[in-house]
Design a protein around this motif. Structure first.
Motif, PDB file in Angstrom:
ATOM      1  N   MET A 265       0.840  -1.177   0.000  1.00 42.68           N
ATOM      2  CA  MET A 265       0.000   0.000   0.000  1.00 42.68           C
ATOM      3  C   MET A 265       0.887   1.242   0.000  1.00 42.68           C
ATOM      4  O   MET A 265       1.870   1.320   0.720  1.00 42.68           O
ATOM      5  N   ARG A 266       0.542   2.205  -0.805  1.00 39.00           N
ATOM      6  CA  ARG A 266       1.293   3.446  -0.923  1.00 39.00           C
ATOM      7  C   ARG A 266       0.855   4.417   0.156  1.00 39.00           C
ATOM      8  O   ARG A 266      -0.306   4.492   0.500  1.00 39.00           O
ATOM      9  N   ARG A 267       1.797   5.179   0.673  1.00 37.92           N
ATOM     10  CA  ARG A 267       1.472   6.202   1.665  1.00 37.92           C
ATOM     11  C   ARG A 267       0.807   7.382   0.986  1.00 37.92           C
ATOM     12  O   ARG A 267       1.047   7.674  -0.180  1.00 37.92           O
ATOM     13  N   VAL A 268      -0.043   8.070   1.747  1.00 38.80           N
ATOM     14  CA  VAL A 268      -0.766   9.225   1.248  1.00 38.80           C
ATOM     15  C   VAL A 268      -0.307  10.443   2.047  1.00 38.80           C
ATOM     16  O   VAL A 268      -0.148  10.381   3.261  1.00 38.80           O
ATOM     17  N   CYS A 269      -0.083  11.555   1.338  1.00 41.29           N
ATOM     18  CA  CYS A 269       0.325  12.801   1.977  1.00 41.29           C
ATOM     19  C   CYS A 269      -0.791  13.836   1.867  1.00 41.29           C
ATOM     20  O   CYS A 269      -1.541  13.832   0.888  1.00 41.29           O
ATOM     21  N   LEU A 270      -0.841  14.710   2.840  1.00 44.61           N
ATOM     22  CA  LEU A 270      -1.745  15.854   2.815  1.00 44.61           C
ATOM     23  C   LEU A 270      -0.957  17.058   3.291  1.00 44.61           C
ATOM     24  O   LEU A 270      -0.311  17.011   4.336  1.00 44.61           O
ATOM     25  N   GLU A 271      -0.991  18.102   2.493  1.00 43.16           N
ATOM     26  CA  GLU A 271      -0.316  19.353   2.832  1.00 43.16           C
ATOM     27  C   GLU A 271      -1.259  20.490   2.488  1.00 43.16           C
ATOM     28  O   GLU A 271      -2.035  20.388   1.538  1.00 43.16           O
ATOM     29  N   VAL A 272      -1.200  21.551   3.258  1.00 43.35           N
ATOM     30  CA  VAL A 272      -2.020  22.724   2.971  1.00 43.35           C
ATOM     31  C   VAL A 272      -1.095  23.806   2.437  1.00 43.35           C
ATOM     32  O   VAL A 272      -0.179  24.254   3.125  1.00 43.35           O
ATOM     33  N   LEU A 273      -1.325  24.202   1.170  1.00 41.13           N
ATOM     34  CA  LEU A 273      -0.508  25.224   0.513  1.00 41.13           C
ATOM     35  C   LEU A 273      -1.369  26.451   0.261  1.00 41.13           C
ATOM     36  O   LEU A 273      -2.340  26.370  -0.492  1.00 41.13           O
ATOM     37  N   GLY A 274      -1.039  27.547   0.893  1.00 39.65           N
ATOM     38  CA  GLY A 274      -1.810  28.770   0.703  1.00 39.65           C
ATOM     39  C   GLY A 274      -3.266  28.598   1.120  1.00 39.65           C
ATOM     40  O   GLY A 274      -4.149  29.194   0.532  1.00 39.65           O
ATOM     41  N   GLY A 275      -3.510  27.759   2.111  1.00 36.74           N
ATOM     42  CA  GLY A 275      -4.858  27.520   2.586  1.00 36.74           C
ATOM     43  C   GLY A 275      -5.629  26.477   1.792  1.00 36.74           C
ATOM     44  O   GLY A 275      -6.766  26.168   2.122  1.00 36.74           O
ATOM     45  N   ILE A 276      -5.023  25.925   0.763  1.00 35.30           N
ATOM     46  CA  ILE A 276      -5.699  24.927  -0.080  1.00 35.30           C
ATOM     47  C   ILE A 276      -5.111  23.550   0.206  1.00 35.30           C
ATOM     48  O   ILE A 276      -3.899  23.356   0.110  1.00 35.30           O
ATOM     49  N   PRO A 277      -5.966  22.574   0.551  1.00 37.73           N
ATOM     50  CA  PRO A 277      -5.447  21.232   0.813  1.00 37.73           C
ATOM     51  C   PRO A 277      -4.991  20.540  -0.468  1.00 37.73           C
ATOM     52  O   PRO A 277      -5.650  20.618  -1.498  1.00 37.73           O
ATOM     53  N   VAL A 278      -3.840  19.903  -0.374  1.00 40.04           N
ATOM     54  CA  VAL A 278      -3.251  19.155  -1.483  1.00 40.04           C
ATOM     55  C   VAL A 278      -3.038  17.733  -0.977  1.00 40.04           C
ATOM     56  O   VAL A 278      -2.381  17.532   0.038  1.00 40.04           O
ATOM     57  N   VAL A 279      -3.598  16.764  -1.675  1.00 41.54           N
ATOM     58  CA  VAL A 279      -3.543  15.378  -1.228  1.00 41.54           C
ATOM     59  C   VAL A 279      -3.107  14.487  -2.386  1.00 41.54           C
ATOM     60  O   VAL A 279      -3.385  14.795  -3.548  1.00 41.54           O
ATOM     61  N   GLY A 280      -2.412  13.409  -2.054  1.00 42.38           N
ATOM     62  CA  GLY A 280      -2.010  12.480  -3.101  1.00 42.38           C
ATOM     63  C   GLY A 280      -1.081  11.409  -2.598  1.00 42.38           C
ATOM     64  O   GLY A 280      -0.625  11.447  -1.451  1.00 42.38           O
ATOM     65  N   PRO A 281      -0.781  10.454  -3.464  1.00 46.09           N
ATOM     66  CA  PRO A 281       0.115   9.359  -3.080  1.00 46.09           C
ATOM     67  C   PRO A 281       1.564   9.830  -3.052  1.00 46.09           C
ATOM     68  O   PRO A 281       1.957  10.735  -3.786  1.00 46.09           O
ATOM     69  N   LEU A 282       2.345   9.193  -2.188  1.00 46.51           N
ATOM     70  CA  LEU A 282       3.767   9.499  -2.061  1.00 46.51           C
ATOM     71  C   LEU A 282       4.569   8.460  -2.845  1.00 46.51           C
ATOM     72  O   LEU A 282       4.391   7.257  -2.664  1.00 46.51           O
ATOM     73  N   PHE A 283       5.432   8.933  -3.738  1.00 45.73           N
ATOM     74  CA  PHE A 283       6.318   8.079  -4.517  1.00 45.73           C
ATOM     75  C   PHE A 283       7.748   8.318  -4.059  1.00 45.73           C
ATOM     76  O   PHE A 283       8.121   9.441  -3.718  1.00 45.73           O
ATOM     77  N   HIS A 284       8.553   7.268  -4.077  1.00 49.22           N
ATOM     78  CA  HIS A 284       9.958   7.419  -3.702  1.00 49.22           C
ATOM     79  C   HIS A 284      10.777   8.011  -4.838  1.00 49.22           C
ATOM     80  O   HIS A 284      11.813   8.632  -4.616  1.00 49.22           O
ATOM     81  N   ASP A 285      10.305   7.845  -6.054  1.00 46.35           N
ATOM     82  CA  ASP A 285      11.013   8.309  -7.238  1.00 46.35           C
ATOM     83  C   ASP A 285      10.259   9.497  -7.847  1.00 46.35           C
ATOM     84  O   ASP A 285       9.060   9.424  -8.083  1.00 46.35           O
ATOM     85  N   TYR A 286      10.975  10.584  -8.113  1.00 47.36           N
ATOM     86  CA  TYR A 286      10.352  11.792  -8.653  1.00 47.36           C
ATOM     87  C   TYR A 286       9.710  11.535 -10.015  1.00 47.36           C
ATOM     88  O   TYR A 286       8.615  11.997 -10.295  1.00 47.36           O
ATOM     89  N   GLU A 287      10.388  10.779 -10.871  1.00 42.87           N
ATOM     90  CA  GLU A 287       9.845  10.496 -12.206  1.00 42.87           C
ATOM     91  C   GLU A 287       8.581   9.640 -12.137  1.00 42.87           C
ATOM     92  O   GLU A 287       7.661   9.831 -12.930  1.00 42.87           O
ATOM     93  N   ALA A 288       8.520   8.709 -11.209  1.00 44.04           N
ATOM     94  CA  ALA A 288       7.310   7.898 -11.044  1.00 44.04           C
ATOM     95  C   ALA A 288       6.143   8.779 -10.593  1.00 44.04           C
ATOM     96  O   ALA A 288       5.015   8.609 -11.069  1.00 44.04           O
ATOM     97  N   ALA A 289       6.406   9.713  -9.709  1.00 46.64           N
ATOM     98  CA  ALA A 289       5.367  10.643  -9.258  1.00 46.64           C
ATOM     99  C   ALA A 289       4.883  11.502 -10.423  1.00 46.64           C
ATOM    100  O   ALA A 289       3.681  11.729 -10.588  1.00 46.64           O
ATOM    101  N   ARG A 290       5.807  11.947 -11.235  1.00 43.69           N
ATOM    102  CA  ARG A 290       5.467  12.782 -12.390  1.00 43.69           C
ATOM    103  C   ARG A 290       4.635  11.997 -13.419  1.00 43.69           C
ATOM    104  O   ARG A 290       3.634  12.491 -13.933  1.00 43.69           O
ATOM    105  N   ARG A 291       5.037  10.757 -13.692  1.00 37.44           N
ATOM    106  CA  ARG A 291       4.286   9.915 -14.630  1.00 37.44           C
ATOM    107  C   ARG A 291       2.859   9.668 -14.139  1.00 37.44           C
ATOM    108  O   ARG A 291       1.917   9.697 -14.934  1.00 37.44           O
TER     109      ARG A 291
END
Length: 127
Positions: free
Chosen positions: A1-27
């Motif tokens: 199971m992939r970990r999920v991150c939540l961050e609030v940027l400028g008051g807007i929640p941003v949520v998504g899966p966490l990838f260990h590889d930057y290119e995999a996250a981008r794809r």
């Protein structure tokens, strides 16, 4: 199971899966945007967000025009409640990928890749 991150940027929640590889996250983020274009019918798109529960974990399901665009699995109750609280404040949230590093970075911040969800009817279904 992939970990999920939540961050609030400028008051807007941003949520998504966490990838260990930057290119995999981008794809992954690009894949959602390509699927969105395939499912899209224009300005009148019907976007629905739902939450499914299995045991102690939740899945955020995003559908466009009745077709499932993305299933974000692995949210715990604390993360889900925080997302709902932040969504109620701004009536918007962003789904994107996060790339692991010193601190997980959302691709919406570094590359501008993300799915912005902001619809008033959605607020009543999601909250």
């Amino acid at each position: 199971m992939r970990r999920v991150c939540l961050e609030v940027l400028g008051g807007i929640p941003v949520v998504g899966p966490l990838f260990h590889d930057y290119e995999a996250a981008r794809r992954a983020a690009l894949r959602w945007l390509v699927r969105l274009a395939q499912f899209s019918g224009g300005d009148g798109d019907a976007v629905q967000v739902g939450v499914e529960r299995r045991e102690d974990l939740y899945t955020l399901v995003i559908a466009v025009n009745g077709r499932i665009l993305h299933r974000l699995e692995g949210l715990n109750e604390v993360l889900l409640r925080r997302l709902q609280r932040e969504f109620r404040r701004r009536r918007v949230f962003v789904v994107t990928s996060f790339a692991d590093g010193q601190k997980p970075r959302p691709l919406v911040w570094t590359e501008g890749l993300g799915l912005v969800i902001f619809q008033w009817p959605l607020a009543r279904k999601f909250t």
